[in-house]
Design an enzyme around this catalytic site. Structure first.
Site, PDB file in Angstrom:
ATOM      1  CG  ASP A  37      45.939  38.442  35.156  1.00  0.00           C
ATOM      2  OD1 ASP A  37      45.553  39.618  35.263  1.00  0.00           O
ATOM      3  OD2 ASP A  37      45.916  37.628  36.098  1.00  0.00           O
ATOM      4  CG  HIS A  85      42.480  38.740  37.118  1.00  0.00           C
ATOM      5  ND1 HIS A  85      43.650  38.262  37.654  1.00  0.00           N
ATOM      6  CD2 HIS A  85      41.604  38.838  38.147  1.00  0.00           C
ATOM      7  CE1 HIS A  85      43.482  38.084  38.963  1.00  0.00           C
ATOM      8  NE2 HIS A  85      42.252  38.420  39.284  1.00  0.00           N
ATOM      9  CB  SER A  87      42.408  36.724  42.081  1.00  0.00           C
ATOM     10  OG  SER A  87      42.330  38.109  42.068  1.00  0.00           O
TER      11      SER A  87
END
Lengths: 375, 195
Positions: A319, A352, A154
Site C-alpha cells: 500500500d 491499498h 482508509s
C-alpha cells in the site's frame, strides 16, 4: 467452526435528527437524516455493537445483498456475516452512510431547507469529526452507550481513530486499517487532481448540475481513474494488466489499446454513473483536513492521549497510498500512551485495496482479535 | 502451552512489579504472559513472523510487527524499564545496533543467548560436526542464527561499546554454572545498562 454464510437479504433503515449538529468547519446542520444497516442482534446488555465506518466511496451497505440486486453484495461482505471474522452470531454490526454522502444520508443531493433546492455545492464542509459526531447520535438513538468495537479502513480508519479521541468512553476496541494519522502532501496532491477534474468539468455548474439535468461525468470519471491508480500497487497492476494489448498489436490510436486503459475507463464510467460529484469533493476534503495532531502542535502522542480503547492497527506491505510507515506513526503514538495495541503488516500484493480483500493472514488476525472481545 | 524456559525465571526476577517491558522476538507472547502474570507488567512484544503475530493476538498479547534489523523506530527514547531479547540475539544481523537500540528505548536490557563454546558444542566441532543441542537446536543448513559467539566475545563487545554488565547468570540444563561458565554453560543471561 460455523460455516461462513452471508447475512442474506438486508434493507436500509433511516434515522432522523432534529437537534442541530454543529460542524467543525463552522455553522451547523439544522436537521439531517442518516441511512444505516444493521446485521446480527443487539444483545440485552447492549454490549455487542460494532460500528463499521466507510471509506471515500463506501456506504452503509456493508454486508448482505438487497432483494432486488441478486448479484451485488455489501462492500465488506467478506468480513461481516455469520462465522466471518466480524461474526454476526456474536456482534450487532452497524454500517452508516456518512453525512454529505450520496447513498441516502443527508448530502448535497438533499433539499436545502433555506432555498428549497438541492444543496449542491452549498452543502457545508463536513469533517471526519463531524461524521463521528453524527454516528454517535445514531448510536444514542439505537440505545448504544458503548461500542464493543469501531472498525474502518482508509478514511474509515480515520473515523475509528477519531471515535477513540472524541468519545473515549464509548469505544472499547478500535481497528484502524490501511489508514494514516493525516494525509501526506502527495496524498493531498492526488485528491486535488481528482477535485480539479470535477471542478473544471463544464457540466459541474459550480455544483448545481442537478438543476441543469446533467452530471459532470468526465470529471468524476477522471477523478476515479486517478484514485484507482493509487489504490493498486505497481506490482499488482503489472501482474493484472502488464502491457497486454486489447487487439494484440499497437494501433497508434487514442482508443483503448492497453488493458490497463480499459480497466481505468471501466472503473471511471461505473463510478460516474452512481456517485455524486459534490460528495466526492466533500469526502476528499474531509480526508485532507483530518489531522488530530494539528491542535497539539503536530504532536500525535499528545493528540492520542485521550484514547482509552484497545487498538488493532493493520497495514499492507504494497500500500503506497497509506504506506505501513503511516500506520506505524499511529502505533508509536499509542505505545507512547501505554495503550493496548497490536500491529500487523500484512504481506498482500494488492496495494491499498488489500484492506477490502480476504487475505488469509489478514482475516485470521481480525478473527483472532474479534474473538477476544468480550460482549 | 509454552515450553518452560528457565531463562524466563531469571528474567522475571530482574523485573519489578508494574514495569513497562518490551520483548524483542516475543514469539507466541509466552514470556510476556508470564511477566504479566507474575509481575503485572505493561508489556509489548516485537515479532516479524505472521504466524507468531497471530498467536500473540489470540493470546491477547500486545504485539508490534517489525523487522528488528531496522532498529526500533516504533518506540520512544527511555520509554521502557526493561527491553528483553530472549535467545534471539544470535539471529540478529547487526548485534551492536540492536544492543544500542535496546538501551535507547529501555533503561535496562536483558539478553540471553546460546554459548557457542559450551563444552558439548566444542566436542561436536572436534568430532567434525557443527553443534546441534538444546540451545542450538538447528542444523547448519536451516538455522535462523547468523552470529556465533561466546560469553567472552559478548563481554568484550559490551566493554568496547560502553555497555555495563550489571548481572550475569549462566546455565547448563537449568542448573546455574559458577565455575568456568564459558566452557560449562550452554546459555547465558545478562542484565545490561549504560553507566
Amino acid at each position: 467452526m460455523t460455516e461462513a454464510l452471508s447475512v442474506g437479504v438486508v434493507a436500509p433503515q433511516r434515522a432522523c435528527f432534529d437537534e442541530p449538529l454543529p460542524l467543525k468547519g463552522g455553522g451547523q446542520l439544522e436537521r439531517y437524516e442518516l441511512v444505516y444497516e444493521t446485521y446480527g442482534e443487539l444483545n440485552a446488555a447492549r454490549t455487542n455493537a460494532v460500528l463499521v465506518c466507510h471509506a471515500l466511496s463506501g456506504s452503509h451497505h456493508v454486508a448482505g445483498r438487497y432483494a432486488d440486486e441478486a448479484y451485488t453484495s455489501g462492500w465488506w461482505d467478506n468480513l461481516v456475516g455469520p462465522g466471518k471474522p466480524l461474526d454476526t452470531n456474536k456482534f450487532f454490526v452497524i454500517g452508516v452512510n456518512n453525512l454529505g454522502g450520496c447513498h441516502g444520508s443527508t448530502g448535497p443531493r438533499s433539499m436545502n431547507p433555506f432555498s428549497g433546492k438541492p444543496w449542491g455545492a452549498e452543502f457545508p464542509f463536513v469533517t471526519v469529526e463531524d461524521w463521528v459526531a453524527a454516528q454517535a447520535r445514531l448510536a444514542d438513538q439505537l440505545g448504544i452507550e458503548r461500542f464493543a468495537a469501531v472498525i474502518g479502513g482508509s478514511l474509515g480508519g480515520m473515523q475509528a481513530l477519531s471515535w477513540t479521541l472524541q468519545y473515549p468512553e464509548r469505544v472499547r476496541h478500535a481497528a484502524v486499517i490501511a489508514s494514516a494519522p493525516k494525509l501526506s502532501a502527495q496524498n493531498i496532491a492526488f485528491n486535488e487532481v481528482a477535485r480539479q477534474a470535477i471542478l473544471t468539468d463544464p457540466d459541474f455548474h459550480r455544483g448545481h448540475f442537478y438543476a441543469h439535468g446533467v452530471v459532470p461525468v468526465r470529471g468524476l470519471r477522471l477523478a476515479r481513474m486517478v484514485g484507482h491508480i493509487t489504490y493498486l500497487s505497481d506490482d499488482a497492476m503489472g501482474e493484472k494488466f502488464g502491457r497486454s494489448l486489447r487487439h494484440g498489436k499497437t494501433l497508434y490510436s487514442y482508443d483503448v489499446e492497453f488493458e490497463i486503459e480499459s480497466y481505468l475507463r471501466h472503473q471511471g464510467d461505473k463510478f460516474a454513473r452512481q456517485f455524486d460529484a459534490n460528495t466526492y469533493l466533500l469526502a476528499t476534503k474531509a480526508l485532507d483536513y483530518y489531522d488530530p495532531a494539528f491542535a497539539h502542535d503536530g504532536d500525535l502522542r499528545a493528540a492520542l492521549a485521550a484514547a482509552r480503547a484497545d487498538f488493532l492497527v493493520v497495514s499492507f506491505t504494497t500500500d503506497w497510498r497509506f504506506a505501513p510507515l503511516r500506520s506505524r506513526e499511529i502505533v508509536r503514538a499509542l505505545v507512547a500512551n501505554q495503550r493496548n495495541v497490536s500491529y500487523a503488516e500484512i504481506d498482500c500484493a494488492a496495494g491499498h485495496d488489500s484492506f477490502l480483500l480476504a487475505d488469509p493472514v489478514y482475516h485470521a488476525v481480525l478473527t483472532a482479535w474479534f474473538d477476544r472481545i468480550e460482549v | 502451552m509454552a515450553v518452560f524456559r528457565y531463562d524466563y525465571e531469571v528474567i522475571a526476577q530482574w523485573i519489578e512489579a508494574g514495569e513497562r517491558v518490551l520483548d524483542l522476538g516475543c514469539g507466541d507472547g509466552d514470556l510476556l504472559s508470564h511477566l504479566i502474570e507474575v509481575r503485572q507488567v505493561r508489556g509489548y512484544g516485537v515479532e516479524n513472523d505472521p504466524e507468531k503475530i497471530l498467536r500473540c493476538v489470540k493470546n491477547g498479547i500486545n504485539v508490534i510487527q517489525a523487522d528488528m534489523n531496522g532498529g526500533l523506530p516504533d518506540f520512544e527514547d527511555g520509554f521502557f524499564d526493561h527491553v528483553i531479547m530472549s535467545l534471539s540475539l544470535q539471529a540478529m544481523q547487526n548485534t551492536q545496533r540492536i544492543l544500542s537500540e535496546m538501551l535507547r528505548v529501555g533503561n535496562e536490557a536483558v539478553v540471553s543467548f546460546p554459548n557457542f563454546v559450551y563444552w558439548r558444542h566444542r566436542q561436536a566441532i572436534l568430532n567434525g560436526r557443527m553443534p546441534v543441542s538444546e540451545s542450538l537446536p538447528y542444523q547448519w543448513f536451516d538455522t535462523p542464527n547468523v552470529r556465533f559467539f561466546t560469553m567472552t566475545d559478548f563481554e568484550d563487545l559490551c566493554a568496547a561499546s560502553g555497555i555495563a554488565i550489571r548481572q550475569r547468570l549462566a546455565f547448563d540444563e537449568g542448573k546455574v554454572i559458577i565455575e568456568e561458565p564459558n566452557f560449562l554453560a550452554s546459555v547465558a543471561v545478562y542484565r545490561l545498562g549504560r553507566d
